[in-house]
Design a protein around this motif. Structure first.
Motif, short mmCIF file in Angstrom:
data_model
loop_
_atom_site.label_atom_id
_atom_site.label_comp_id
_atom_site.label_asym_id
_atom_site.label_seq_id
_atom_site.Cartn_x
_atom_site.Cartn_y
_atom_site.Cartn_z
N SER A 16 10.04 -29.81 -28.70
CA SER A 16 9.70 -29.00 -29.86
C SER A 16 10.62 -27.78 -29.93
O SER A 16 10.70 -26.98 -28.99
N MET A 17 11.30 -27.62 -31.05
CA MET A 17 12.22 -26.50 -31.21
C MET A 17 11.49 -25.16 -31.15
O MET A 17 11.95 -24.21 -30.50
N ILE A 45 19.11 -34.03 -24.34
CA ILE A 45 18.02 -33.30 -24.99
C ILE A 45 18.23 -33.26 -26.50
O ILE A 45 19.37 -33.11 -26.98
N HIS A 46 17.14 -33.44 -27.25
CA HIS A 46 17.14 -33.34 -28.70
C HIS A 46 16.03 -32.39 -29.12
O HIS A 46 14.87 -32.60 -28.78
N LEU A 86 22.24 -28.58 -27.44
CA LEU A 86 22.80 -27.78 -26.35
C LEU A 86 23.40 -26.48 -26.88
O LEU A 86 23.25 -25.42 -26.25
N ASN A 87 24.05 -26.56 -28.03
CA ASN A 87 24.60 -25.34 -28.63
C ASN A 87 23.48 -24.37 -29.03
O ASN A 87 23.64 -23.14 -28.92
N GLN A 88 22.34 -24.92 -29.47
CA GLN A 88 21.21 -24.07 -29.82
C GLN A 88 20.65 -23.36 -28.59
O GLN A 88 20.28 -22.18 -28.64
N LEU A 89 20.57 -24.08 -27.46
CA LEU A 89 20.11 -23.45 -26.22
C LEU A 89 21.04 -22.30 -25.83
O LEU A 89 20.58 -21.23 -25.41
#
Length: 327
Positions: free
Chosen positions: A199-200, A247-248, A315-318
Motif C-alpha cells: 500500500s502506497m 516491490i510494487h 524504488l524511485n518513490q522510496l
C-alpha cells in the motif's frame, strides 16, 4: 453464518464445521472460489473453532433427495433445512430427525477435505512456526500483498533487541527466537524470487512516522527512529539491486486489503493469510492447489494494473520519500 459469527464471538468454545462446494469449472479467474475464500476468512476471524471442509462439483450431485432444500445446519438440539432460493425453511426439533440429519452430514463430511487450518499467537509459538515456515516453504516464486515496508526479513539482531517490547511474555526467549527466525527468512527469501505489493499510503506513513501499523501494537516498544527507517529502506533497495526482491507500490484506492491483513502465496506450495487481532497474529493456511492458483493469478493481475507503480518507479518513490522525510 453471519449471526453465527456474532454468537461465537461471545462463546469461544463453540465448534463449527462447514462443508463448502468449490467449483471445478469456474474459469481461469476462479472468481466464485475466491468469494468463498473471502467468506471463509471472515468466519475464521470471528469463530475460534472453525473448520471449513470442501469438495468439488455441484451440490445436487451429493445431496440426493435433499436437493429441494440443500442448505442444512445441524446442532445438538435443532436442525434447519433451507431451500435453494432461500425463501423457505423447515426447523426440526425432534431427536430422531436431528440424529438422521446429523448422520447425513457426517456421511457427506467423510467425502470432503480440510480447506484451511490456522494458528494464533504472538510470542515464542509464532517464532517457532516462523522457523518451520522459513525452512520448508518454496520461495522460488512468491507473491506477497502487505501494507507496510517493515518486513521481517529486513530486521536484524540490533533492531529486534532495540524495539521488541520488554513487557511482552517470554521476552528473552522471544527475542532470541525472533532473531533466528528473521535471519533464516532473509536467507530463504534471497534464494527465491519475491514480488511484493504494498500500500502506497501505509508505506509512506511508515517512512514519515516510523509506526508499524501492520504489527500488533504491544509487540514493539515504539516507532522506528529516522536512522533505522533509513536502514530498512537501504536494505530494500539492496535486495532489489541483488535481483530477488521486486516491490510494487499500489495506490490506496486499488489496494484490496486493510493494514491488518497480509497475503503470502508460494506458487504451487502453500498460501498464508495473516490477520492482526487483539494484539496477536492469526495465520490461516491453505494448501489446495486451485485456491493457490486463483489467489496467485488475482495478485498478479493487480501487479499488472495500469495504476500500480512499476518496480523501477516504486524504488524511485522510496528514494524520494527517504530524501523528503529522513534527511
Amino acid at each position: 453464518m453471519e449471526p453465527l459469527v456474532l454468537a461465537c464471538s461471545e462463546h469461544a468454545d463453540i465448534k463449527v464445521i462447514q462443508i463448502i462446494c468449490l467449483e471445478s469449472d469456474s474459469g481461469q479467474d476462479g472468481c466464485s472460489n475466491l468469494e468463498n475464500i473471502r467468506r471463509i476468512l471472515r468466519y475464521g476471524v470471528g469463530i475460534s473453532c472453525y473448520e471449513p471442509r470442501y469438495y468439488y462439483g455441484k451440490s445436487k450431485e451429493h445431496y440426493g433427495l435433499m436437493n429441494v432444500m440443500p442448505c442444512l445446519a445441524v446442532t445438538e438440539e435443532y436442525a434447519i433445512q433451507i431451500s435453494s432460493d432461500h425463501k423457505a425453511a423447515i426447523l426440526h426439533n425432534d431427536a430422531e430427525t436431528i440424529q438422521y440429519l446429523t448422520d447425513f452430514f457426517d456421511d457427506i463430511c467423510k467425502e470432503t477435505h480440510p480447506l484451511m487450518s490456522r494458528m494464533d499467537g504472538a510470542g515464542v509459538k509464532l517464532a517457532g512456526w516462523g522457523m518451520d515456515y522459513a525452512k520448508t516453504a518454496d520461495f522460488s516464486n512468491t507473491v506477497e500483498m502487505c501494507s507496510g515496508l517493515c518486513r521481517t526479513q529486513f530486521w536484524d539482531e540490533r533492531l529486534i533487541r532495540k524495539y521488541l517490547n520488554p513487557e511482552i511474555p517470554d521476552y528473552k526467549e522471544m527475542t532470541e527466537s525472533y532473531i533466528t527466525y528473521s535471519a533464516a527468512l532473509h536467507e530463504a527469501y534471497r534464494q527465491g524470487q519475491i514480488t511484493v505489493l504494498t500500500s502506497m499510503a501505509t508505506a509512506e506513513e511508515f517512512v514519515r512516522t516510523g509506526v508499524m501499523k501492520e504489527y500488533p501494537e504491544a509487540l514493539f516498544s515504539g516507532p522506528l527512529t529516522p536512522e533505522d527507517r533509513r536502514k530498512i529502506i537501504c536494505r530494500i533497495l539492496k535486495a532489489a539491486e541483488e535481483g530477488w526482491y521486486h516491490i510494487h507500490l499500489v495506490p490506496e484506492d486499488e489496494f484490496p486489503l486493510s493494514y491488518l491483513w497480509e497475503v503470502i502465496v508460494n506458487a504451487g506450495d502453500r498460501m498464508l493469510l495473516q490477520n492482526v487481532s487483539h494484539n496477536q497474529f492469526r495465520i490461516f493456511f491453505f494448501r489446495e492447489r486451485d485456491v493457490l492458483d486463483a489467489v496467485y493469478d488475482f495478485l498478479e493481475s493487480i501487479a499488472a494494473g495500469r495504476n500500480v507503480m512499476s518496480e523501477e518507479d516504486s524504488l524511485n518513490q522510496l528514494k524520494a520519500w527517504e530524501k523528503e522525510y529522513l534527511r
